[in-house]
Design a protein around this motif. Structure first.
Motif, PDB file in Angstrom:
ATOM      1  N   GLU A   1       0.828  -1.194   0.000  1.00  0.00           N
ATOM      2  CA  GLU A   1       0.000   0.000   0.000  1.00  0.00           C
ATOM      3  C   GLU A   1       0.872   1.257   0.000  1.00  0.00           C
ATOM      4  N   ALA A   2       0.272   2.367  -0.386  1.00  0.00           N
ATOM      5  CA  ALA A   2       1.009   3.608  -0.598  1.00  0.00           C
ATOM      6  C   ALA A   2       1.220   4.379   0.697  1.00  0.00           C
ATOM      7  N   GLN A   3       2.015   5.444   0.585  1.00  0.00           N
ATOM      8  CA  GLN A   3       2.243   6.468   1.606  1.00  0.00           C
ATOM      9  C   GLN A   3       3.365   6.166   2.583  1.00  0.00           C
ATOM     10  N   HIS A   4       3.983   5.008   2.493  1.00  0.00           N
ATOM     11  CA  HIS A   4       5.107   4.715   3.373  1.00  0.00           C
ATOM     12  C   HIS A   4       6.361   4.524   2.530  1.00  0.00           C
ATOM     13  N   GLY A   5       7.437   5.171   2.954  1.00  0.00           N
ATOM     14  CA  GLY A   5       8.700   5.060   2.242  1.00  0.00           C
ATOM     15  C   GLY A   5       9.739   4.357   3.093  1.00  0.00           C
ATOM     16  N   VAL A   6      10.824   4.002   2.448  1.00  0.00           N
ATOM     17  CA  VAL A   6      11.955   3.367   3.125  1.00  0.00           C
ATOM     18  C   VAL A   6      13.218   4.095   2.713  1.00  0.00           C
ATOM     19  N   ILE A   7      14.079   4.382   3.689  1.00  0.00           N
ATOM     20  CA  ILE A   7      15.380   4.974   3.394  1.00  0.00           C
ATOM     21  C   ILE A   7      16.462   4.083   3.995  1.00  0.00           C
ATOM     22  N   ILE A   8      17.494   3.832   3.204  1.00  0.00           N
ATOM     23  CA  ILE A   8      18.613   2.986   3.614  1.00  0.00           C
ATOM     24  C   ILE A   8      19.876   3.839   3.591  1.00  0.00           C
ATOM     25  N   LEU A   9      20.639   3.802   4.678  1.00  0.00           N
ATOM     26  CA  LEU A   9      21.829   4.635   4.818  1.00  0.00           C
ATOM     27  C   LEU A   9      23.068   3.772   5.021  1.00  0.00           C
ATOM     28  N   SER A  10      24.122   4.090   4.283  1.00  0.00           N
ATOM     29  CA  SER A  10      25.422   3.452   4.518  1.00  0.00           C
ATOM     30  C   SER A  10      26.113   4.144   5.684  1.00  0.00           C
TER      31      SER A  10
END
Length: 395
Positions: free
Chosen positions: A200-209
């Motif tokens: 489903e929409a509206q949620h994001g994911v961020i990945i950091l090194s």
């Protein structure tokens, strides 16, 4: 292809080929969400456990290095990219690559909103990539892994310097879970559940090194940061974001749906299984394109063809004689005809892309449905062409 106005006998069992939100996984039912932590705080023990499960299972399936952080953030992939741009850019010059509409959006952010002074814009038209060999990795580099609205992807990570001094910030929303991602070459990666996972929409994911974390902890951008963008406080990463303590309230139904998709991914062999399914969908369309006398890939080189957002252009000599307005009308009539027949929903090209078709080929789409769709594309084109090619008469 022999042009026929007789509709094919078989329809796809699932006509959902949208490029986002994308088709739900095979066998999906709303009853799969019965264990959702609804009516509870996302900061409760149970709520945080669900969020932490999504984080850990995502890292496991994607093969993300142990020292990388993965966090769930607001506003889908767009929100995740914005967080990265506003929080990280400004310390170094920026090389930004754009070859389709979303890349252009990030250009606008960097140049018009952030108003960074030292920006090297590297553009290419729909169907092509900029010159990857010209990227300066002493700079921060912003790019997409896969152009969702052009169907053009970078071929691999070989062009990215291992000894780079700047950060690589990659919008990979329509690539993650469908393509091999070289994590050691990327410092920030963003995506949303609504693409390859069919979430489903509206949620994001961020990945950091670790390099991105070091930037966050050492660099204070010369601009106000809204709460939704803040990943560091007093020179330290806000670790809670990457353990399930989200910045704002997430939908626990969406979280449960993401867990369902991730467990399905495990059941089909994890990342290799997901990639194999997407590649199979691309292969089916490629076989059809080879025999088509009116359609081709928008991506000019085979190695840059997307296996998720598969974009097609119309190459028939009759079509090329039409005005741009007539071409757009032709493509629009095709997609409306296919939708009316219940064969394919939402396969129109992005509004700023060339006239044609855009078919989602991510892992939640069954190849059998792609194969059933293809004869209908021939039928729709022949039907629209026959209608538009009839000379107009005057009373």
């Amino acid at each position: 292809m022999s042009e026929s106005l007789t509709p094919p006998a078989t329809k796809p069992q699932n006509p959902h080929f949208s490029s986002g939100p994308c088709a739900k996984r095979p066998g999906w039912s709303v009853t799969n969400l019965s264990d959702a932590c609804v009516g509870r705080s996302h900061r409760s023990v149970d709520g945080k456990a669900k969020l932490a499960s999504v984080i850990e299972l995502s890292k496991q399936i994607l093969g993300i290095p142990a020292d990388y952080r993965l966090g769930i953030v607001p506003a889908s992939d767009t929100g995740a990219v914005e967080m990265a741009l506003w929080s990280l850019l400004g310390e170094r010059p920026v090389d930004i690559l754009a070859w389709e509409s979303f890349g252009q959006e990030w250009v606008k952010d960097v140049t018009d909103e952030l108003q960074l002074a030292n920006v090297n814009l590297m553009k290419a038209p729909y169907g092509s990539l900029p010159d990857l060999s010209a990227v300066n990795f002493d700079h921060d580099v912003v790019f997409l892994w896969n152009g969702t609205t052009s169907g053009v992807r970078v071929p691999n990570g070989d062009w990215i310097a291992s000894d780079r001094q700047g950060l690589t910030i990659c919008d990979a929303t329509s690539a993650v879970f469908a393509m091999d991602i070289p994590w050691d070459k990327l410092d920030v990666v963003t995506y949303s559940w609504q693409k390859v996972l069919g979430g489903e929409a509206q949620h994001g994911v961020i990945i950091l090194s670790p390099r991105a974390v070091a930037r966050l902890e050492s660099y204070q951008p010369p601009r106000p940061l809204p709460k939704l963008f803040r990943m560091a406080q007093k020179g330290k990463l806000i670790e809670g974001i990457f353990k399930g303590d989200t910045i704002n309230t997430p939908s626990m139904l969406c979280v449960e749906d993401a867990l369902d998709s991730l467990h399905w991914a495990e059941s089909i062999g994890g990342l290799p299984g997901l990639i194999e399914r997407s590649q199979g969908n691309l292969a089916a369309i490629a076989q059809w394109v080879e025999q088509s006398d009116w359609a081709d890939f928008l991506a000019e080189k085979p190695e840059t063809r997307s296996c998720t957002s598969i974009c097609l252009k119309i190459t028939d000599s009759w079509f090329t004689t039409l005005t741009p307005e007539q071409q757009a009308d032709c493509a629009k009539k095709m997609t409306k005809l296919l939708e009316k027949e219940g064969v394919a929903y939402d396969i129109a090209p992005y509004r700023s892309a060339p006239p044609g078709l855009r078919i989602w080929g991510g892992a939640t789409v069954e190849t059998a449905n792609i194969q059933a769709l293809l004869p209908w594309l021939d039928w729709a084109y022949a039907s629209v062409k026959a209608t538009l090619a009839v000379p107009s008469t005057t009373a």
